[in-house]
Design an enzyme around this catalytic site. Structure first.
Site, PDB file in Angstrom:
ATOM      1  N   GLU A   1     118.323 -31.057  24.982  1.00 20.65           N
ATOM      2  CA  GLU A   1     117.172 -31.634  25.677  1.00 20.65           C
ATOM      3  C   GLU A   1     117.359 -33.140  25.756  1.00 20.65           C
ATOM      4  O   GLU A   1     117.855 -33.752  24.798  1.00 20.65           O
ATOM      5  CB  GLU A   1     115.891 -31.348  24.904  1.00 20.65           C
TER       6      GLU A   1
ATOM      7  N   HIS B   1     108.905 -18.214  24.707  1.00 20.19           N
ATOM      8  CA  HIS B   1     108.946 -18.370  26.170  1.00 20.19           C
ATOM      9  C   HIS B   1     110.364 -18.290  26.732  1.00 20.19           C
ATOM     10  O   HIS B   1     110.559 -18.021  27.906  1.00 20.19           O
ATOM     11  CB  HIS B   1     108.210 -19.642  26.627  1.00 20.19           C
TER      12      HIS B   1
ATOM     13  N   LYS C   1     117.223 -32.992  20.442  1.00 24.11           N
ATOM     14  CA  LYS C   1     116.402 -33.820  21.335  1.00 24.11           C
ATOM     15  C   LYS C   1     117.194 -35.071  21.680  1.00 24.11           C
ATOM     16  O   LYS C   1     118.067 -35.489  20.925  1.00 24.11           O
ATOM     17  CB  LYS C   1     115.123 -34.257  20.622  1.00 24.11           C
TER      18      LYS C   1
ATOM     19  N   ASP D   1     111.827 -25.402  15.021  1.00 22.12           N
ATOM     20  CA  ASP D   1     111.249 -25.519  16.358  1.00 22.12           C
ATOM     21  C   ASP D   1     112.072 -24.756  17.415  1.00 22.12           C
ATOM     22  O   ASP D   1     111.520 -24.191  18.344  1.00 22.12           O
ATOM     23  CB  ASP D   1     111.172 -27.013  16.740  1.00 22.12           C
TER      24      ASP D   1
ATOM     25  N   ARG E   1      85.885 -25.978  24.459  1.00 21.69           N
ATOM     26  CA  ARG E   1      84.784 -26.610  23.740  1.00 21.69           C
ATOM     27  C   ARG E   1      83.814 -27.323  24.668  1.00 21.69           C
ATOM     28  O   ARG E   1      82.902 -28.006  24.234  1.00 21.69           O
ATOM     29  CB  ARG E   1      85.342 -27.649  22.762  1.00 21.69           C
TER      30      ARG E   1
ATOM     31  N   LYS F   1     112.339 -16.406  30.587  1.00 15.51           N
ATOM     32  CA  LYS F   1     113.146 -17.086  31.613  1.00 15.51           C
ATOM     33  C   LYS F   1     114.018 -16.067  32.342  1.00 15.51           C
ATOM     34  O   LYS F   1     114.631 -15.214  31.709  1.00 15.51           O
ATOM     35  CB  LYS F   1     114.028 -18.164  30.959  1.00 15.51           C
TER      36      LYS F   1
ATOM     37  N   HIS G   1     114.161 -19.543  19.739  1.00 16.47           N
ATOM     38  CA  HIS G   1     114.898 -19.485  21.005  1.00 16.47           C
ATOM     39  C   HIS G   1     116.401 -19.206  20.836  1.00 16.47           C
ATOM     40  O   HIS G   1     116.952 -18.321  21.476  1.00 16.47           O
ATOM     41  CB  HIS G   1     114.725 -20.793  21.782  1.00 16.47           C
TER      42      HIS G   1
HETATM   43  C1  BG6 Z   1     109.474 -25.360  22.657  1.00 16.15           C
HETATM   44  C2  BG6 Z   1     109.700 -26.423  21.621  1.00 16.15           C
HETATM   45  O1  BG6 Z   1     109.351 -24.100  22.068  1.00 16.15           O
HETATM   46  O2  BG6 Z   1     110.568 -25.348  23.583  1.00 16.15           O
HETATM   47  C3  BG6 Z   1     109.878 -27.770  22.264  1.00 16.15           C
HETATM   48  O3  BG6 Z   1     108.589 -26.469  20.737  1.00 16.15           O
HETATM   49  C4  BG6 Z   1     110.980 -27.716  23.308  1.00 16.15           C
HETATM   50  O4  BG6 Z   1     110.192 -28.775  21.279  1.00 16.15           O
HETATM   51  C5  BG6 Z   1     110.748 -26.558  24.285  1.00 16.15           C
HETATM   52  O5  BG6 Z   1     110.972 -28.959  24.009  1.00 16.15           O
HETATM   53  C6  BG6 Z   1     111.946 -26.392  25.209  1.00 16.15           C
HETATM   54  O6  BG6 Z   1     111.620 -25.471  26.224  1.00 16.15           O
HETATM   55  P1  BG6 Z   1     112.306 -25.530  27.654  1.00 16.15           P
HETATM   56  O7  BG6 Z   1     111.754 -24.370  28.371  1.00 16.15           O
HETATM   57  O8  BG6 Z   1     111.917 -26.855  28.251  1.00 16.15           O
HETATM   58  O9  BG6 Z   1     113.790 -25.461  27.421  1.00 16.15           O
END
Ligand code: BG6
Length: 486
Positions: A209, A171, A333, A228, A45, A175, A233
């Site tokens: 985490e 993502h 978390k 989430d 933007r 890895k 994942h």
């Molecule tokens: C994300 C979540 O997809 O993955 C986050 O939205 C989370 O809440 C993160 O912290 C964890 O990814 P990584 O690669 O740090 O394990």
């Protein structure tokens, strides 16, 4: 042959772009993995003046654990690729203007924006007439919060793009250690004969985490740990552990096998949700000797929120290979440590020719550590050396540390792998519509079960490994969670 294509980051002034995407693109550039004339268009933007924008890019690249040392020469050449473009991504006129400025090469559009504007962005791309059969679209999660909302978002993508052009990111699949799961299973002969209900007692998948929800309370409170982390994942990890050999090493063959696993998951719903799931929410506690607030005390928090920041699930796969082998999943978390690992717990030997102390865990385990200290540990029974009467046994780990084994190799970030695969047109590590539909369907059953039974989130102290009930989930089956060993 390197593919020439321009990469347009829509939302190019956002957090994800600076933290992950530009550092990853810089690494690809430094390794000569981008074609010479590939341009990186930062579509934003116009929040940052040119100098501040480049300075931010550099600061984040320097902070990235994957970039490490940044050399001026390659950085300057990388900056020459970067085109800062300011405009409204939902306007066809601005999209056309961008196209004229950047050139006619193939384009990859990476939507690093909230999904709520995917639809107008796609419409603008369509109206601007700049999408061809070889244009690619990359989208980030959250892709919906239920099967219904996923379908709504996905359908808006289909108005302009076809499945073969859409790259939906998880993502975790980028890895290195996650990709290694398939290599480990399918390139080593001794796992396959044992990889089934005859020899495996259960599987544990932990993604813990130590961070809290950061500045994302609003988003997170709507999502919770199940949407989430588990829907994407953890389910992807489960699929990679459980899937059959794909017919070929091709994107659709691999995704077909993952899909079969998702479809074989035993439904969890009102009738069985309380026996098979635990929800938790962290309260104040300390992590690495630092006091941290509870979830309901975080910035912007709603004190009454019942959103789960922890979830544990006993999942079952109803197929011939896995019938009767539970997959225990947990994620949360503000847990004691950041670590992700998969434990394959084998059954004990049937005929015990040596009396085994009942306190000794008398079965083999394969522990796959995804992060940190990536590696593989095989726990084997051994005789304790010595002259004492009888034989005492101990479970000892045979350890493979990736860092030591591959010290000459740099481990790329997940985003490097994923971005590179998009430029190569390889969809293996991206999620297909049917996979996501299946995953949402399963997760919807749990959410519906929670809402109908009113299952509360149990408190757990920040810095612990979740609520006590999560232990009970396994104890009721006479099993226990593997504890983290640093
Ligand atoms: C994300 C979540 O997809 O993955 C986050 O939205 C989370 O809440 C993160 O912290 C964890 O990814 P990584 O690669 O740090 O394990």
């Amino acid at each position: 042959m390197l593919k020439v294509c321009n990469i347009v980051i829509v939302g190019g002034e956002g957090d994800l772009a600076f933290r992950k995407l530009y550092p990853a693109l810089y690494s690809l550039h430094r390794e000569n993995l981008l074609a010479d004339c590939t341009k990186i268009v930062c579509f934003g933007r116009g929040k940052y003046k040119r100098e501040k924008f480049y300075q931010n890019m550099r600061t984040w690249a320097e902070k990235s654990e994957y970039v490490k040392a940044l050399d001026d020469d390659s950085w300057n050449r990388f900056c020459e690729r970067v085109v800062q473009f300011s405009g409204d991504a939902t306007s066809a006129k601005d999209m056309k203007r961008m196209r004229e400025e950047v050139g006619p090469e193939e384009m990859v559009f990476y939507l690093s924006t909230p999904p709520s504007i995917f639809a107008p962005i796609c419409k603008a791309l369509g109206d601007a007439n700049i999408v061809t059969k070889s244009t690619r679209l990359v989208v980030e999660k959250p892709l919906g919060e239920s099967l219904e909302t996923f379908n709504q978002i996905n359908d808006t993508l289909f108005e302009v793009f076809q499945e073969s052009q859409i790259y939906r990111i998880d993502h975790y699949l980028g890895k290195e250690t996650v990709q290694n799961l398939l290599a480990l299973r399918f390139a080593n002969i001794f796992f396959e004969p044992l990889w089934n209900r005859n020899y495996i007692d259960h599987v544990q998948v932990t993604v813990a985490e130590s961070v809290g929800v950061g500045g994302r309370w609003g988003y997170y409170n709507e999502a919770g740990a199940l949407r989430d982390m588990v829907q994407n994942h953890l389910l992807q990890l489960l699929c990679l552990v459980a899937m059959e050999f794909p017919a070929r090493n091709k994107a659709d063959d691999i995704r077909d096998e993952k899909l079969k696993i998702i479809r074989s998951l035993k439904p969890i719903n009102t009738t069985n949700v309380t026996q098979n799931t635990i929800r938790g929410q962290y309260t104040e506690g300390s992590i690495s000797q630092k006091l941290v607030p509870g979830y309901a005390q975080e910035k912007d928090a709603d004190k009454e929120s019942d959103t789960e920041t922890f979830v544990a699930i006993k999942a079952e796969i109803e197929n011939n290979r896995w019938q009767g082998v539970p997959f225990y999943l947990r994620t949360g978390k503000r847990m004691s440590n950041r670590y992700s690992e998969i434990v394959i717990q084998f059954k004990p030997v049937v005929f015990k020719f040596i009396d085994i102390d009942p306190n000794v865990l008398n079965a083999n385990q394969l522990v796959i550590r995804l992060q940190p200290n990536e590696g593989i540990q095989m726990n084997l029974m051994n005789k304790v050396p010595g002259l004492s009467e009888g034989t005492s046994l101990q479970n000892v780990g045979l350890n493979l540390s990736f860092e030591d084994a591959f010290e000459k190799h740099r481990s790329p970030s997940a985003y490097e792998r994923l971005l590179l695969d998009v430029t190569r047109g390889d969809q293996t590590l991206f999620m297909r519509t049917d996979e996501l539909r299946g995953a949402w369907k399963w997760v919807d059953g749990i959410i519906d079960g929670w809402s109908k039974t009113g299952q509360p989130a149990r408190s757990y102290k920040a810095g612990s490994m979740g609520p006590d009930d999560a232990l009970a989930l396994m104890i009721q089956d006479k099993r226990k969670w593997q504890s983290f060993e640093g």
